[in-house]
Write a protein that holds these residues in place. Structure first.
Motif, short mmCIF file in Angstrom:
data_model
loop_
_atom_site.label_atom_id
_atom_site.label_comp_id
_atom_site.label_asym_id
_atom_site.label_seq_id
_atom_site.Cartn_x
_atom_site.Cartn_y
_atom_site.Cartn_z
N GLY A 34 0.81 -1.21 0.00
CA GLY A 34 0.00 0.00 0.00
C GLY A 34 0.84 1.25 0.00
N PHE A 35 0.23 2.29 -0.55
CA PHE A 35 0.87 3.60 -0.46
C PHE A 35 -0.15 4.69 -0.25
CE2 PHE A 35 0.38 3.46 -5.13
CZ PHE A 35 -0.09 4.73 -5.40
N VAL A 36 0.32 5.74 0.37
CA VAL A 36 -0.50 6.91 0.63
C VAL A 36 0.13 8.07 -0.12
CG1 VAL A 36 -1.42 8.46 2.39
CG2 VAL A 36 -1.12 6.02 2.90
N MET A 37 -0.64 8.65 -1.02
CA MET A 37 -0.17 9.74 -1.88
C MET A 37 -0.88 11.02 -1.45
SD MET A 37 1.67 10.57 -4.56
CE MET A 37 1.96 9.06 -5.44
N PHE A 38 -0.11 12.00 -1.01
CA PHE A 38 -0.69 13.29 -0.68
C PHE A 38 -0.67 14.16 -1.93
CE2 PHE A 38 -0.14 11.62 3.47
CZ PHE A 38 -1.07 12.27 4.26
N VAL A 39 -1.83 14.69 -2.29
CA VAL A 39 -2.02 15.42 -3.54
C VAL A 39 -1.42 16.82 -3.49
CG1 VAL A 39 -3.78 16.30 -5.13
CG2 VAL A 39 -4.07 14.06 -4.07
N ASN A 56 4.84 6.38 13.45
CA ASN A 56 5.57 5.13 13.22
C ASN A 56 5.06 4.41 11.96
OD1 ASN A 56 7.56 3.25 13.77
ND2 ASN A 56 6.19 1.99 15.02
N ILE A 57 4.98 5.16 10.87
CA ILE A 57 4.53 4.60 9.60
C ILE A 57 5.70 3.87 8.96
CG2 ILE A 57 3.55 5.14 7.33
CD1 ILE A 57 1.72 5.79 9.80
N ASN A 58 5.58 2.54 8.89
CA ASN A 58 6.67 1.75 8.35
C ASN A 58 6.24 0.63 7.42
OD1 ASN A 58 5.57 0.00 10.20
ND2 ASN A 58 7.21 0.21 11.68
N SER A 59 4.94 0.51 7.18
CA SER A 59 4.45 -0.55 6.28
C SER A 59 3.91 0.00 4.97
CB SER A 59 3.37 -1.37 6.98
OG SER A 59 3.93 -2.08 8.06
N ALA A 60 3.33 1.16 5.00
CA ALA A 60 2.81 1.79 3.78
C ALA A 60 3.80 2.85 3.31
CB ALA A 60 1.45 2.44 4.05
N VAL A 61 3.95 2.97 2.02
CA VAL A 61 4.82 4.00 1.44
C VAL A 61 4.05 5.32 1.47
CG1 VAL A 61 6.00 4.76 -0.66
CG2 VAL A 61 5.97 2.33 -0.04
N VAL A 62 4.70 6.38 1.88
CA VAL A 62 4.07 7.70 1.96
C VAL A 62 4.85 8.67 1.08
CG1 VAL A 62 3.38 9.59 3.48
CG2 VAL A 62 3.43 7.25 4.36
N THR A 63 4.12 9.36 0.21
CA THR A 63 4.77 10.31 -0.69
C THR A 63 3.79 11.40 -1.09
OG1 THR A 63 6.19 10.48 -2.64
CG2 THR A 63 4.27 9.03 -2.81
N CYS A 64 4.24 12.32 -1.92
CA CYS A 64 3.39 13.40 -2.41
C CYS A 64 3.59 13.56 -3.91
CB CYS A 64 3.69 14.71 -1.69
SG CYS A 64 5.41 15.22 -1.81
N LEU A 65 2.61 14.16 -4.56
CA LEU A 65 2.70 14.39 -6.00
C LEU A 65 3.66 15.53 -6.28
CD1 LEU A 65 -1.00 14.08 -7.17
CD2 LEU A 65 0.84 12.44 -7.51
N PRO A 66 4.62 15.32 -7.17
CA PRO A 66 5.60 16.37 -7.48
C PRO A 66 4.98 17.67 -8.00
CG PRO A 66 6.26 14.29 -8.46
CD PRO A 66 4.89 14.09 -7.89
N ASP A 71 -0.52 17.34 -11.36
CA ASP A 71 0.23 16.14 -11.71
C ASP A 71 -0.62 15.22 -12.59
OD1 ASP A 71 1.64 13.49 -11.42
OD2 ASP A 71 2.91 14.76 -10.18
N SER A 72 0.00 14.67 -13.62
CA SER A 72 -0.71 13.81 -14.57
C SER A 72 -1.17 12.49 -13.94
CB SER A 72 0.17 13.52 -15.79
OG SER A 72 1.33 12.80 -15.40
N ALA A 73 -0.60 12.11 -12.81
CA ALA A 73 -1.01 10.87 -12.14
C ALA A 73 -2.48 10.90 -11.75
CB ALA A 73 -0.15 10.63 -10.91
N LEU A 74 -3.00 12.08 -11.42
CA LEU A 74 -4.41 12.18 -11.06
C LEU A 74 -5.30 11.78 -12.22
CD1 LEU A 74 -4.28 15.53 -9.08
CD2 LEU A 74 -4.72 13.27 -8.14
N GLN A 75 -4.97 12.23 -13.39
CA GLN A 75 -5.75 11.88 -14.57
C GLN A 75 -5.55 10.42 -14.93
OE1 GLN A 75 -4.83 14.19 -18.04
NE2 GLN A 75 -6.71 13.62 -19.08
N ARG A 76 -4.32 9.95 -14.85
CA ARG A 76 -4.00 8.57 -15.21
C ARG A 76 -4.76 7.57 -14.32
NH1 ARG A 76 1.10 9.32 -15.56
NH2 ARG A 76 1.69 8.72 -13.46
N TYR A 77 -4.87 7.89 -13.04
CA TYR A 77 -5.57 7.00 -12.10
C TYR A 77 -7.04 7.39 -11.92
CZ TYR A 77 -1.24 4.69 -10.79
OH TYR A 77 -0.08 3.95 -10.80
#
Length: 120
Positions: A34-39, A56-66, A71-77
């Motif tokens: 799993g991952f959590v993407m902050f928009v 203590n988030i160590n199981s899910a990947v956490v990132t943000c949209l560049p 970001d084109s990822a919003l449209q792609r997904y």
């Protein structure tokens, strides 16, 4: 796989992050990822790093949209950039459950049930 797209601040965002991490951790042996993407974009990165450490988030990947909402990822997904959050549960590129504007404390159990069904 579970993807959580968050476009909000505050308690619900933090609770979704924590609930997702716990869900992924509890199904690690089943192969759940799993991952959590902050928009909001890269300006949120320091806040996310602090939050991930505190919770203590160590199981899910956490990132943000560049590029944030542009970001084109919003449209792609096919993520609505105006939604507070969107959660996709999927396997082999097929979405089996889709949730929008989930309240982590009141209705994350729906996500948990969808993941359990996915892993059957």
């Amino acid at each position: 796989m579970i993807q959580v797209w968050i476009n909000e601040d505050g308690e619900n965002a933090s609770a979704l992050l924590e609930a997702t991490n716990n869900l992924v951790a509890s199904h690690k042996n089943d192969g759940l990822l799993g991952f959590v993407m902050f928009v909001r974009g890269p300006e949120t990165k320091p806040i996310l790093e602090k939050l991930a450490t505190e919770k203590n988030i160590n199981s899910a990947v956490v990132t943000c949209l560049p590029k944030g909402k542009k970001d084109s990822a919003l449209q792609r997904y096919r993520i609505n950039p105006e939604a507070k959050n969107t959660i996709l549960v999927y396997k082999r590129k097929t979405v089996t459950a889709n949730f929008v504007n989930i309240n982590a404390k009141k209705s994350f159990d729906k996500v948990e049930k969808a993941v359990a069904k996915l892993l059957e």
